[in-house]
Every structure is written in structure tokens, then in C-alpha cells.
Design a protein around this motif. Sequence first.
Motif, short mmCIF file in Angstrom:
data_model
loop_
_atom_site.label_atom_id
_atom_site.label_comp_id
_atom_site.label_asym_id
_atom_site.label_seq_id
_atom_site.Cartn_x
_atom_site.Cartn_y
_atom_site.Cartn_z
N TRP A 20 62.96 16.58 68.13
CA TRP A 20 63.26 16.16 66.77
C TRP A 20 63.71 17.51 66.04
O TRP A 20 63.57 18.58 66.11
N SER A 21 64.58 16.94 64.92
CA SER A 21 65.49 18.08 64.23
C SER A 21 65.77 17.55 62.86
O SER A 21 65.72 16.51 62.72
N GLN A 22 66.07 18.62 61.97
CA GLN A 22 66.41 17.95 60.59
C GLN A 22 67.76 17.55 60.58
O GLN A 22 68.73 18.35 61.37
N GLU A 23 68.25 16.54 60.10
CA GLU A 23 69.58 16.35 59.89
C GLU A 23 69.62 15.90 58.09
O GLU A 23 69.28 14.86 57.98
N GLY A 24 70.06 16.70 57.31
CA GLY A 24 70.05 16.32 55.94
C GLY A 24 68.70 16.16 55.28
O GLY A 24 67.80 16.91 55.22
N GLU A 25 68.72 15.08 54.91
CA GLU A 25 67.20 14.91 53.96
C GLU A 25 66.56 13.61 55.16
O GLU A 25 65.55 13.04 54.70
N ALA A 26 66.40 14.25 56.38
CA ALA A 26 65.57 13.36 57.43
C ALA A 26 65.41 13.89 58.81
O ALA A 26 66.01 15.32 58.88
N ILE A 27 64.40 13.66 59.39
CA ILE A 27 64.35 14.14 60.71
C ILE A 27 64.85 13.12 61.69
O ILE A 27 64.57 11.91 61.50
N VAL A 28 65.42 13.33 62.70
CA VAL A 28 65.81 12.65 63.71
C VAL A 28 65.78 12.99 65.33
O VAL A 28 65.18 14.20 65.62
N LYS A 29 65.89 12.01 66.00
CA LYS A 29 65.50 12.14 67.43
C LYS A 29 66.14 11.07 68.31
O LYS A 29 66.11 10.02 67.67
N THR A 30 66.55 11.48 69.47
CA THR A 30 66.91 10.25 70.46
C THR A 30 66.04 10.15 71.57
O THR A 30 66.02 11.40 72.21
N PHE A 31 65.57 9.19 71.82
CA PHE A 31 64.62 8.74 73.11
C PHE A 31 65.59 8.25 74.08
O PHE A 31 66.37 7.30 73.55
N GLN A 32 65.36 8.75 75.05
CA GLN A 32 66.30 7.95 76.33
C GLN A 32 65.24 7.67 77.45
O GLN A 32 64.30 8.39 77.71
N PHE A 33 65.26 6.17 77.89
CA PHE A 33 64.49 5.67 78.94
C PHE A 33 65.17 5.56 79.95
O PHE A 33 66.59 5.66 79.94
N ALA A 34 64.44 4.65 80.91
CA ALA A 34 65.19 4.50 82.25
C ALA A 34 66.14 3.38 82.34
O ALA A 34 67.24 3.43 82.81
N ASP A 35 66.04 2.55 81.26
CA ASP A 35 66.77 1.21 81.20
C ASP A 35 66.48 0.60 79.88
O ASP A 35 65.89 0.91 78.98
N HIS A 74 62.42 7.67 51.36
CA HIS A 74 63.52 7.41 50.66
C HIS A 74 62.91 7.39 48.99
O HIS A 74 63.79 7.58 48.18
N ASP A 75 61.62 6.96 48.94
CA ASP A 75 61.34 7.21 47.67
C ASP A 75 61.14 8.64 47.18
O ASP A 75 60.91 8.55 45.69
N VAL A 76 61.14 9.61 47.86
CA VAL A 76 60.91 11.01 47.28
C VAL A 76 62.36 11.69 47.68
O VAL A 76 62.46 12.75 47.26
N GLY A 77 63.17 11.07 48.26
CA GLY A 77 64.34 11.67 48.53
C GLY A 77 64.42 12.81 49.75
O GLY A 77 65.00 13.78 49.63
N GLY A 78 63.60 12.70 50.67
CA GLY A 78 63.42 13.64 51.80
C GLY A 78 62.17 13.53 52.74
O GLY A 78 61.81 12.43 52.60
N VAL A 79 61.98 14.42 53.33
CA VAL A 79 60.87 14.48 54.47
C VAL A 79 59.76 14.78 53.92
O VAL A 79 59.57 15.63 53.13
N THR A 80 58.76 13.89 54.20
CA THR A 80 57.45 14.21 53.84
C THR A 80 56.36 14.19 54.93
O THR A 80 56.66 13.96 56.23
N GLY A 81 55.16 14.39 54.58
CA GLY A 81 54.22 14.23 55.71
C GLY A 81 53.98 12.89 56.51
O GLY A 81 53.72 12.85 57.57
N ARG A 82 54.44 11.89 55.67
CA ARG A 82 54.39 10.38 56.28
C ARG A 82 55.29 10.47 57.50
O ARG A 82 55.27 9.80 58.71
N ASP A 83 56.33 11.17 57.45
CA ASP A 83 57.58 11.21 58.14
C ASP A 83 57.11 11.95 59.50
O ASP A 83 57.26 11.62 60.82
N ILE A 84 56.52 12.96 59.29
CA ILE A 84 55.93 13.86 60.64
C ILE A 84 54.87 13.06 61.03
O ILE A 84 54.98 13.15 62.21
#
Length: 96
Positions: free
Chosen positions: A19-34, A72-82
Motif C-alpha cells: 500500500w502507498s499514499q497517492e494524493g489524498e488516498a491510499i492505493v494498492k494493486t492486487f494481482q491474482f493468478a487469473d 471523501h467526507d473529510v477529504g483524505g485518509v482516515t482510520g476507516r481507510d486503514i
Amino acid sequence: MSPYTDAKIEESLESLPGWSQEGEAIVKTFQFADFRTALNFINRAAGPIEEMDHHPEWTNVYNRVDIRLSSHDVGGVTGRDIQLATVLERVADATI
């Protein structure tokens, strides 16, 4: 609820590999077998996501699921996102 500072986000992501921070969000790419496994992840995640009433932005292309979390309601990352990122990690581990 207030958005986390950059330092708090960084600290919180230490226990969430990939996971990484990207602007006002955290992001991740999950890759699976198919595609089927990626779709299974999405379907398994739907229940816990709905229970939390905190829905991610995500896209699915073949075996990849890109996720972006922000309160989005607070414009950034919060404990709910984590918390949701932690849940998604558990679901991904159980899907593989």
C-alpha cells in the motif's frame, strides 16, 4: 473524524505491504493468478465492505484489482481507510 497527517499515514502503512499514499488516498494493486481468482476476491470482499459501509474505488482488469481508499467526507485518509485496507489484505490472503 479528521484526515490523517502524511506521517500518520506512513506509519499506518508500515503494516500494510504494497500500500502507498497517492494524493489524498491510499492505493494498492492486487494481482491474482487469473480473472476468476480476481473476481473471487472482489466477491469475497463485498460482504465485509458492505458491513463497514465504506466502499472503495476499484477497477478490475483480467487478474488485477486496483484499489483506492479515501474518506471523501473529510477529504483524505482516515482510520476507516486503514481498517478497510487491513480487511482487504485478509480477504486477499484467503483468496489465493
